[in-house]
Design a protein around this motif. Structure first.
Motif, short mmCIF file in Angstrom:
data_model
loop_
_atom_site.label_atom_id
_atom_site.label_comp_id
_atom_site.label_asym_id
_atom_site.label_seq_id
_atom_site.Cartn_x
_atom_site.Cartn_y
_atom_site.Cartn_z
N MET A 1 9.77 -38.44 15.12
CA MET A 1 8.53 -37.89 14.54
C MET A 1 8.37 -38.34 13.09
SD MET A 1 9.37 -33.93 13.61
CE MET A 1 7.69 -33.70 13.06
N VAL A 2 7.16 -38.19 12.58
CA VAL A 2 6.87 -38.64 11.22
C VAL A 2 7.51 -37.67 10.21
CG1 VAL A 2 5.06 -39.20 9.57
CG2 VAL A 2 4.67 -39.57 12.02
N GLN A 3 8.33 -38.22 9.31
CA GLN A 3 9.02 -37.40 8.32
C GLN A 3 8.59 -37.78 6.91
OE1 GLN A 3 12.99 -35.54 9.72
NE2 GLN A 3 13.36 -37.69 9.33
N ALA A 4 8.51 -36.77 6.04
CA ALA A 4 8.07 -37.01 4.67
C ALA A 4 9.09 -36.46 3.68
CB ALA A 4 6.72 -36.36 4.42
N SER A 5 9.08 -37.03 2.49
CA SER A 5 9.86 -36.51 1.37
C SER A 5 8.92 -36.34 0.19
CB SER A 5 10.98 -37.49 1.01
OG SER A 5 11.64 -37.05 -0.16
N ILE A 6 9.14 -35.27 -0.57
CA ILE A 6 8.31 -35.01 -1.75
C ILE A 6 9.17 -35.17 -2.99
CG2 ILE A 6 6.88 -33.33 -2.95
CD1 ILE A 6 6.49 -31.94 -0.19
N ILE A 7 8.76 -36.06 -3.88
CA ILE A 7 9.47 -36.26 -5.15
C ILE A 7 8.60 -35.74 -6.28
CG2 ILE A 7 10.49 -37.93 -6.73
CD1 ILE A 7 10.83 -39.83 -4.37
N THR A 8 9.08 -34.74 -7.02
CA THR A 8 8.34 -34.28 -8.19
C THR A 8 9.08 -34.76 -9.43
OG1 THR A 8 9.52 -32.18 -7.98
CG2 THR A 8 7.29 -32.26 -7.12
N ILE A 9 8.32 -35.37 -10.34
CA ILE A 9 8.91 -35.99 -11.53
C ILE A 9 8.51 -35.22 -12.78
CG2 ILE A 9 9.00 -38.09 -12.94
CD1 ILE A 9 8.29 -39.68 -10.43
N GLY A 10 9.46 -34.93 -13.63
CA GLY A 10 9.14 -34.30 -14.91
C GLY A 10 10.29 -33.47 -15.45
N ASP A 11 10.69 -33.73 -16.69
CA ASP A 11 11.77 -32.94 -17.31
C ASP A 11 11.43 -31.45 -17.30
OD1 ASP A 11 13.19 -35.21 -17.76
OD2 ASP A 11 12.65 -35.40 -19.88
N GLU A 12 10.12 -31.12 -17.39
CA GLU A 12 9.74 -29.70 -17.45
C GLU A 12 10.22 -28.94 -16.20
OE1 GLU A 12 7.78 -32.22 -17.11
OE2 GLU A 12 6.18 -31.88 -15.65
N LEU A 13 10.41 -29.69 -15.09
CA LEU A 13 10.92 -29.05 -13.87
C LEU A 13 12.41 -28.79 -13.98
CD1 LEU A 13 9.03 -31.34 -11.38
CD2 LEU A 13 8.66 -28.88 -11.59
N LEU A 14 13.09 -29.64 -14.75
CA LEU A 14 14.55 -29.55 -14.84
C LEU A 14 14.98 -28.59 -15.95
CD1 LEU A 14 15.45 -33.28 -14.26
CD2 LEU A 14 15.29 -31.42 -12.61
N ILE A 15 14.08 -28.33 -16.91
CA ILE A 15 14.41 -27.29 -17.90
C ILE A 15 13.83 -25.95 -17.43
CG2 ILE A 15 14.55 -28.91 -19.83
CD1 ILE A 15 11.82 -28.08 -20.73
N GLY A 16 13.16 -25.97 -16.28
CA GLY A 16 12.71 -24.71 -15.67
C GLY A 16 11.47 -24.12 -16.32
N GLN A 17 10.77 -24.93 -17.13
CA GLN A 17 9.57 -24.39 -17.79
C GLN A 17 8.39 -24.35 -16.83
OE1 GLN A 17 8.86 -22.96 -20.54
NE2 GLN A 17 10.50 -23.40 -22.00
N THR A 18 8.43 -25.19 -15.83
CA THR A 18 7.35 -25.23 -14.85
C THR A 18 7.87 -24.83 -13.48
OG1 THR A 18 6.46 -27.11 -16.06
CG2 THR A 18 5.50 -26.67 -13.91
N ILE A 19 7.13 -23.94 -12.83
CA ILE A 19 7.46 -23.59 -11.45
C ILE A 19 6.72 -24.57 -10.54
CG2 ILE A 19 7.08 -21.89 -9.63
CD1 ILE A 19 7.63 -19.75 -11.81
#
Lengths: 415, 415
Positions: free
Chosen positions: B1-19
């Motif tokens: 079946m068709v499979q997808a991956s989602i990549i979110t880029i941004g330091d703000e995600l890794l410092i937890g400032q953005t949900i």
């Protein structure tokens, strides 16, 4: 430097039914300790994917935090898989068992087999007691890497992080000194602020970084410094913070990482003043933001959500003539609303909003996104018209923030 | 079946400032098409990590959706890195350039170099026009894998997904038939429901799965079927849905994936009735939930946030004697509040809440989490006392949902 990876487990994350707030909380807390989160990864309740993630993440990181897959109805896959990875076997933890029993006595619900299973853990782990729920946390160490497995319920995960995981990490690792300082601005766009800061950014040393954190008409500017000399670093950062302050002074709300409602709360409290709200288009959201701050009863007496015109007349005493002549979304109406609520609920300040949030209800003269806001102290009244251009939800959030900031500025400057 | 991956880029995600709300939205939309999201991964604005993620995700998935790293102040790393990965070079896209210029004319802000750069794209991509912002979307194809790179601003990303990415994916892939059906229950715990469904779950064929989606006193039960025969699958799923309905009928709110406020909205609209709210401890949150539904003005006339006792007396006509004798958090007070708001704002139904949300304000008799709720039609009034055991934020959400559900049941059954 110490690097961490966060693995969140659960099909609900992959079908998008759950928004992952856990990773953000965990990342923030690790960050405060000077631990850099290198990656965050979400996978399903699938043995192979869990093993694969543990394998790859442990290669590049010293710390692996795992959340989810431990609930009463979670496919019982996480614990067996952890046993496989750590070469352990399932045992019942007496402390965890006691905890489960006590909780069900307290909430007085029937205790069933499914719940008892939550007291089972791999014998290679150190059990982290969960004071907020039935699923215990688990701490593993393998080949120099530390692993913590926590339940996915945010409230429970947060308790385990704060009470057990963070203290243990502090003991376990030698951390660099880290200094965070956040300046909170409102009323100027991200790219405009960035333009003002080009020179400033170029002057920053390699070990002090500036991050832009925009949200709904506000931009937070966060300086993060890392080094081994705490005292010297703090001095350096504070010098840059002061320069940054002077550059953005015109839009500065606070020199700490708080919300706009917290800033307004602090201001009202300092000045020993109170506020009341009269909301139409924001529908109670401003009152909700204000009352989401603990202790808000000392600055907020109450508000009115005058959604229908009848409510504007009946409770706030807005003139029928005003509504007929100028309409509900007009400067005249928000002025009468703000004065009406002040008079009804005896407070120092009154705040009123009226607008069209969409998707329907717009006209050529008053398109969707048109919002009138008034703030008053009974003597002076300030009004402003806004034109937002987003969807209903976002327009409401933007209007609420605009109103809170108008109120804040009015209290500070009388304008 | 068709499979997808989602990549979110941004330091703000890794410092937890953005949900990260984007991943959830993207996963939901892909899911509806029958595309399974295998992994979600968040990484920083770092060339090596972006290349590494593109490399690994494309190995296991047919679709890679990338969000973030395209804002005006995003470290200009994503586009160059995409050029590197796709062996492309940066060019200016005329359409995107026009779009940037038009937006700045519309919001009438100064157009600066930084914004113009947003019109630059790798020459190997198909540009996806962004109708909601300045950063265009980008579509790539390489070795049988499809890549879509989208800006991180949720509102813009959502527009690009709905208008461009999803339609193109439907063209590009041969999807299996997929059927989702969600039953929405309130008032019974996840593990108790799970107990009732053990037999039912065992009967489900391998290609029809049941997911539990609990949140704040509600549990959504979601059946997902996948096969190549749409018609037969729909028939099969509907048989199981009906059986599921009959098992949980007592707690069934709706047989679709909506919110509690949407369910109440629909009910009031069908019956052509209206509601008003009198909130103390929930501080306007209930009014906010109700008014977050488009068209709510047809069922909601308004509400009062009577936070201070003075407001309860002044606006809702609660008796001073009642407040003195029984206190603000009492059955007598919420009864008077609910009748008071009904009388003040002429509606069919009135709803009132009063409680102690914490962290402070609790007493031995009325600990933090004590909440009284009343619903009335002016003739009959129903009251209930709740005891929540969480933090302020969660107690407010639980109290609001309990009140909305009490109102719903009162309208349906008069009890």
């Amino acid at each position: 430097m110490v690097q961490a990876s966060i693995i969140t487990i659960g099909d609900e994350l992959l079908i998008g039914q759950t928004i992952d707030t856990n990773s953000a909380f965990i990342a923030q807390e690790l960050n405060k300790l000077g631990i850099w989160v290198k990656r965050r990864i979400a996978i399903g309740d699938k043995r192979e994917d869990i093993l694969d993630a543990l394998e790859t993440e442990s290669k590049e990181c010293n710390i692996v935090i795992i959340t989810g897959g431990l609930g009463p109805t979670a496919d019982d896959i996480t614990k067996p898989t952890l046993c496989e990875f750590f070469d352990a076997k399932i045992v019942v933890d007496e402390g965890a068992l006691e905890n489960v029993k006590n909780i069900f006595i307290r909430i007085n619900r029937p205790l069933i087999e499914r719940n008892l299973k939550q007291a089972e853990v791999p014998d290679k782990c150190t059990v982290l007691p969960n004071l907020r729920g039935t699923a215990p946390g688990m701490w593993f160490e393998k080949e120099g890497v530390v692993y913590a497995s926590l339940p996915g319920v945010p409230h429970e995960m947060e308790g385990l992080m704060l009470n057990s995981v963070l203290p243990k990490l502090k003991e376990h690792f030698q951390m660099p000194a880290i200094v965070h300082k956040t300046l909170f601005t409102a009323g100027k766009g991200e790219s405009e602020i960035a333009e003002l800061l080009i020179e400033f950014e170029n002057k920053l040393p390699e070990y002090i970084k500036l991050a832009y954190l925009p949200s709904f008409g506000m931009v937070k500017l966060r300086l993060t410094g890392k080094s081994n000399d705490q005292i010297q670093l703090e001095q350096e950062v504070s010098v840059f913070v002061n320069e940054l302050k002077s550059i953005v002074s015109e839009w500065l709300v606070a020199d700490e990482d708080i919300s706009l409602q917290e800033a307004l709360h602090q201001l009202l409290k300092q000045m020993n003043k109170t506020i009341a709200t009269a909301e139409s288009c924001t529908g109670g959201y401003i009152a909700h933001l204000i009352t989401s701050v603990p202790g808000s009863s000392s600055v907020f007496n109450g508000g009115v959500v005058s959604y229908a015109n009848e409510a504007k007349e009946a409770i706030l005493g807005v003139q029928k003539a005003t509504l007929e002549q100028f309409g509900a979304v007009s400067e005249q109406t928000v002025i009468e609303m703000s004065k009406g609520v002040l008079q009804k609920i005896k407070t120092t300040y009154g705040l009123a909003t009226s607008g069209i949030m969409g998707p329907d209800g717009g006209t050529p003269e008053k398109p969707v996104g048109t919002v009138w806001i008034a703030v008053t102290n009974g003597v002076q009244t300030k009004t402003q018209k806004f034109q937002f251009r987003f969807d209903r939800k976002r327009n409401i959030q933007l209007a609420a923030n605009a109103a809170l900031n108008m109120m804040r500025l009015f209290i500070l400057t009388g304008n």
